[in-house]
Write a protein that holds these residues in place. Structure first.
Motif: not given
Length: 161
Positions: A1-22
């Motif tokens: 049986m397929r597990s329930t999925k969480l679909f997330v759509y967005g920009c860098s705020f919805s990723q583990n994204f951080n390009d700030y050096k500080h």
């Protein structure tokens, strides 16, 4: 049986994204924590620099390809509503004769070239966001929105916050 999925759509705020050096990098972003909380499989379709046009295209593609089932949870977290990234132009489907519209200078060039006021873009993108949530909800999907923008319009249904 397929597990329930969480679909997330967005920009860098919805990723583990951080390009700030500080600022230290985090090992997980909010979608990872939410998926763990609900014990759902995470399908993160967010990408840095993308706006509501790209978000809508990715949602439509997942629905068309039957990737999203009614039991799955969809979180739509568009970028700032002023961001205009048109997938047709971004993917080279339309000739582009101005700077990349994914950066601030390109955004200004885009608005100047077509004589579009930033407020008009903001309102059109806000309407697209609200309409997408409403359509998903009416179609039986568990879809919710998370707005990062500082300006909020009271017309958005409370169930979609």
């Amino acid at each position: 049986m397929r597990s329930t999925k969480l679909f997330v759509y967005g920009c860098s705020f919805s990723q583990n994204f951080n390009d700030y050096k500080h600022i230290p990098k985090l090992d997980k972003g909010w979608p990872d924590h939410l998926a763990e909380l609900f014990d759902y499989e995470l399908v993160n379709r967010a990408e840095a620099g993308k706006g509501i046009h790209e978000v809508n295209l990715r949602i439509d593609k997942d629905i068309f390809e039957h990737n999203i089932l009614p039991d799955d949870l969809i979180i739509v977290s568009p970028s700032f509503f002023q961001r205009t990234v048109l997938p047709e132009i971004e993917y080279g489907k339309v000739e582009r004769d101005f700077k990349s519209i994914t950066n601030d200078n390109g955004q200004i060039d885009f608005m100047a070239k077509y004589g579009i006021n930033e407020d008009i873009i903001y309102n059109q993108n806000r309407i697209m966001f609200y309409t997408k949530l409403k359509l998903l909800y009416k179609a039986g999907y568990r879809a919710y929105g998370w707005i990062w923008d500082t300006i909020f319009n009271k017309e958005v249904h409370p169930n979609h916050l």
